[in-house]
Structure formats: structure tokens, C-alpha cells
Scaffold this active site. Structure first.
Site, PDB file in Angstrom:
ATOM      1  N   HIS A   1       0.871  -1.186   0.000  1.00  0.00           N
ATOM      2  CA  HIS A   1       0.000   0.000   0.000  1.00  0.00           C
ATOM      3  C   HIS A   1       0.907   1.235   0.000  1.00  0.00           C
ATOM      4  CE1 HIS A   1      -2.761   2.981   1.796  1.00  0.00           C
ATOM      5  NE2 HIS A   1      -3.737   2.189   1.429  1.00  0.00           N
TER       6      HIS A   1
ATOM      7  N   ASP B   1       3.095  -4.340   7.964  1.00  0.00           N
ATOM      8  CA  ASP B   1       1.887  -3.533   7.811  1.00  0.00           C
ATOM      9  C   ASP B   1       0.700  -4.473   8.047  1.00  0.00           C
ATOM     10  OD1 ASP B   1      -0.397  -2.341   6.871  1.00  0.00           O
ATOM     11  OD2 ASP B   1       0.475  -1.648   4.977  1.00  0.00           O
TER      12      ASP B   1
ATOM     13  N   CYS C   1      -4.806   2.391  -3.636  1.00  0.00           N
ATOM     14  CA  CYS C   1      -3.551   2.918  -3.077  1.00  0.00           C
ATOM     15  C   CYS C   1      -2.420   1.910  -3.235  1.00  0.00           C
ATOM     16  CB  CYS C   1      -3.703   3.302  -1.602  1.00  0.00           C
ATOM     17  SG  CYS C   1      -4.990   4.488  -1.312  1.00  0.00           S
TER      18      CYS C   1
ATOM     19  N   LYS D   1     -10.494  -0.231  10.650  1.00  0.00           N
ATOM     20  CA  LYS D   1     -10.706  -1.407   9.800  1.00  0.00           C
ATOM     21  C   LYS D   1     -11.113  -2.619  10.624  1.00  0.00           C
ATOM     22  CE  LYS D   1      -7.233   0.010   6.379  1.00  0.00           C
ATOM     23  NZ  LYS D   1      -8.040   0.522   5.269  1.00  0.00           N
TER      24      LYS D   1
ATOM     25  N   GLN E   1      -4.527  -4.927   7.233  1.00  0.00           N
ATOM     26  CA  GLN E   1      -5.574  -5.860   6.785  1.00  0.00           C
ATOM     27  C   GLN E   1      -5.551  -7.179   7.556  1.00  0.00           C
ATOM     28  OE1 GLN E   1      -7.964  -4.992   4.866  1.00  0.00           O
ATOM     29  NE2 GLN E   1      -7.169  -3.118   3.962  1.00  0.00           N
TER      30      GLN E   1
END
Ligand code: C6P
Length: 417
Positions: free
Chosen positions: A124, A201, A367, A227, A204
Site C-alpha cells: 500500500h 503492515d 492505493c 478497519k 488488513q
């Protein structure tokens, strides 16, 4: 899909009760942000109605209560990711800020001219641009591991890039486009063998899979509350024990100091050293309610539910004419963000048509422009699932897509005549 009581869960989400364009709302844009259960909304209202005060400053009753509630959430975050110590959890605004914090507070001191940072083509922009800025400041070099045609990370390409000059390997845990879950423990071992640190990261993955940062073996883990049922404006950075202490502050101001003198200041203990100014107290406290909600469901059950609905989605999409799925088919190595293209129909048109059926999906580059280039597409459609999505939602999506395909096939046939 018997892993969660979805009907009961849906009942907790007031927003899902509405109609959009005259149809039942089917919300399938969960990778962008999830909806919030009544429990989270109530926590916000209750905080402002009963507790509102600034934290870590006052010694009056409300200030102590607000401080206790805020700090309790740090412990819940630590529990969610399997961290031993809540002092290693820093609250930020979002994943993006967490990564920028590392790029500044760790990167500026540890990355020099000619040093290398290894990323991947499935990152991302939040896990690309902060490193580009650091590289520009320091004369460092960015390297990008490739993505295989099946949507998995090319580990051989990554291995070939990690070497003596690598200071950091920064990779996404679960791709927001492909759904791919990367083998972070293996990547961390590879990086550590060369003396490099590892940032993951987790934007998600934190909402969707059971986590244990020790098992992942990373040095930094970043994610966003919004999220995972929580409010916007709250992010998390976790760092391996001892690491935050070695880092300079990111932002300066109140809350993050110990002593301020004309000639300079000393810093508060971690994690407060990294939380300058009045933080997002109310939203952090409401995030605590989101973490409670997920804990009650159980992250194993969340993961199993998503595997089931993702498998069903992949199967149903595959049967539609002209639909190509981008990403692995095997739900054992992927999450519930399912990107796809429809032959001859621009993703924005697909999204607009399914929206008229009340179905919210995302269309665009997500993104992830480097990945779009690697896939050879300008944009994709993406349906992303969460705990309140069921078979009926999926069927509505498929029916809406079938209509979109029909409209466009009909139109192009007419144009050809
Ligand atoms: N992806 C999506 O629709 P923030 O905006 O800081 O909360 O999260 C940034 C981010 C970082 N990494 C990954 C893997 C992400 O998916 C995101 C957010 C959203 O895919 C918005 S672009």
C-alpha cells in the site's frame, strides 16, 4: 458459514438496517473501513456523557477515570496481537502515521547513505511513500520484491534483495488488493539473518486473523482501528520490547516530555514519549469496545467465517463470464479482500451499477499503484468481507454483477450493430 452467528451480529450494526438506492445495503468495502457495532457507538456516547476529561494530567475524578479507560485499551490492544507488554503499544492516528513514525524516529537514526530498505510490489502507498521520503533524506535505496503471477509474494526475489546493506524489510501482512497473506515469520528470519529489522503492515490482518507478534517475529507491527470495528482516527504501532526506548521522539510537545528546560528537554517513558499532545481519547476508548467485541466472537471464528465466505465468493465469481480474479484461490493463504476485473467494463462502471443494487464495493487502484502496474491493469473492483457478511450478501453481489455484465454486453452488441 456456521462459525459466527451472523444474523445476531448484523443486528448489532445500526447502519446495516438502512436501504441504499431502494435496496438492502450490502456493505462489501470492509478493507477500506468497517462498520461499527452499537457497542462501539455507545462507548463513544457514554464517554462524552459521563467521563470526558484530558488524560495523564488532572488528578480529579474524571481525569483519572478517562486515563484509566484509555490505558486499559492499551492492554486490550496488546492482548489482541499477543504482545507481552502494553508499554510497547503506541497509539497513533492510523497505520499510515505508525509507519511514518518508524520512518522518522527509527529511520532517521538508523538508515544512512547507500543503505537499503526492502519492500514489495504489493505494498500500500502507506508502506512505500514514507520510505521514499526517508531515502530522499538519507540517500538510501529502495528495493522491491516481485509478486508472482498467482498473487503470492516472490520469496526468491525477496531473498535475493536482502543483504548486508539492508536495514529494514517492510512488508504487508495481508494485501488489501490480492488478499494474499505473506509468510512474515519466514521473511523476518531472512531479514534478521542479515541484521535488518522488519516492519509488518498489519492494516488488513489485525482485523481478520488471530495474531501473535512473537510468532510473526517482526520488530514493528502497524494497524488501524477503523478497519476492525473501531472509530477512525486511531492507529497502533507495536514495537519489540526495548526498541521504542532506543528511538528518538516523532513529534514534540506536551505529554511526551519528562523535564523541559530552556536548553532542552528529556522524554517521558515509552509509550508516552511517542504520544505528543492530547490524544484521541474518546476514539481510543471506543476502540476498546471494538476489541471486546472481536474477543467475544473469537478471532479463530472470525477467520473461519471469512475463509468460508471468501471461498464461496471466489467460486461464484469464477463462474461469471469475463471475470478475472486477482490473487490466490487458496483461502488458506489469503483473506477476504477479493479483487477482480470484468472484461470490457471499467471498474468504476461495475461499482456504479452494483451500487444501484445497494452493494458497496470499491473500484480503483486501492492505493497500490505499483501492484496495479505489476498486474497490468489501471484499476480493479474489490469486494471485501467481514463478520456481518453472509451468503445472501454474496448472492446479491453476484446478481448485481450479472446485471452489470448483461447491460454492457447488450450495449456493446448494440454499438457493434
Ligand atoms: N487501505 C483500502 O481500501 P490508514 O489509511 O492509515 O488507516 O491505512 C492505510 C493502509 C495501509 N496498509 C494497508 C495494507 C491498507 O489496506 C491500508 C488502507 C484502504 O484498501 C484505504 S486505501
Amino acid at each position: 458459514m456456521a462459525h459466527l452467528d451472523v444474523a445476531r451480529i448484523q443486528h448489532d450494526f445500526p447502519i446495516l438496517k438502512q436501504e441504499v438506492n431502494g435496496r438492502r445495503l450490502v456493505y462489501l468495502d470492509n478493507a477500506a473501513t468497517t462498520q461499527k457495532p452499537r457497542q462501539v457507538i455507545d462507548a463513544l456516547v457514554q464517554y462524552y456523557e459521563t467521563t470526558n476529561a484530558n488524560i495523564h494530567r488532572g488528578i480529579h475524578t474524571l481525569a483519572v477515570r478517562a486515563t484509566d479507560q484509555y490505558e486499559a485499551v492499551r492492554g486490550k490492544v496488546a492482548a489482541h496481537i499477543g504482545a507481552a507488554n502494553s508499554a510497547d503499544v503506541v497509539f497513533t492516528r492510523n497505520t499510515t502515521e505508525s509507519i511514518n513514525l518508524v520512518a522518522r524516529a527509527w529511520g532517521d537514526a538508523n538508515v544512512g547513505e547507500g543503505d537499503e530498505i526492502v519492500l514489495s510490489l504489493m505494498e500500500h502507498h502507506s508502506n512505500i511513500v514514507p520510505w521514499q521520503l526517508l531515502a530522499r533524506r538519507k540517500g538510501a535505496v529502495l528495493r522491491y520484491a516481485d509478486v508472482r503471477d498467482d498473487g503470492t509474494l516472490d520469496l526468491d526475489s525477496l531473498r535475493a534483495l536482502v543483504g548486508r546493506r539492508t536495514r529494514l524489510v517492510s512488508v504487508v501482512h495481508m494485501s488489501n488488493v490480492l488478499g494474499t497473506i505473506n509468510p512474515v515469520a519466514e521473511i523476518a528470519a531472512m531479514a534478521h539473518a542479515q541484521g535488518a529489522l522488519v516492519l509488518v503492515d498489519g492494516a488488513q490482518s489485525a482485523p481478520h486473523v488471530p495474531l501473535d507478534v512473537d510468532t510473526l517475529g517482526c520488530d514493528f507491527f502497524a494497524f488501524s482501528a477503523h478497519k476492525m470495528l473501531g472509530p477512525t482516527g486511531v492507529g497502533v504501532l507495536w514495537a519489540k520490547p526495548g526498541l521504542l526506548e532506543t528511538m528518538d521522539p516523532f513529534l514534540g510537545g506536551g505529554e511526551m516530555i519528562s523535564v523541559v528546560k530552556p536548553e532542552g528537554s528529556t522524554w517521558a517513558q515509552v509509550p508516552h514519549k511517542f504520544e505528543a499532545g492530547t490524544p484521541n481519547i474518546a476514539d481510543v476508548i471506543a476502540f476498546g469496545a471494538a476489541l471486546d467485541y472481536l474477543r467475544h466472537l473469537g478471532m479463530e471464528a472470525v477467520r473461519e467465517h471469512e475463509k468460508a465466505i471468501t471461498a464461496a465468493a471466489i467460486e461464484a465469481l469464477t463462474r461469471l463470464p469475463g471475470v478475472t480474479i486477482h490473487g490466490p484461490r487458496n483461502v488458506g493463504i489469503r483473506g477476504g479482500a477479493v479483487s477482480f476485473s470484468v472484461d470490457g467494463i471499467h471498474p468504476h462502471d461495475v461499482s456504479t451499477i452494483v451500487d444501484s443494487y445497494g452493494v458497496a464495493i470499491r473500484a480503483g487502484h486501492h492505493c497500490a499503484q505499483l501492484l496495479m502496474r505489476r498486474l497490468g491493469v489501471p484499476a480493479t473492483n474489490r469486494a471485501s468481507f467481514y463478520i456481518y457478511n453472509d451468503e445472501r450478501d454474496l448472492q446479491t453481489l453476484i446478481e448485481a454483477l450479472r446485471q452489470a455484465i448483461k447491460v454492457f454486453t447488450h450495449d456493446s452488441a448494440r454499438t457493434a450493430v
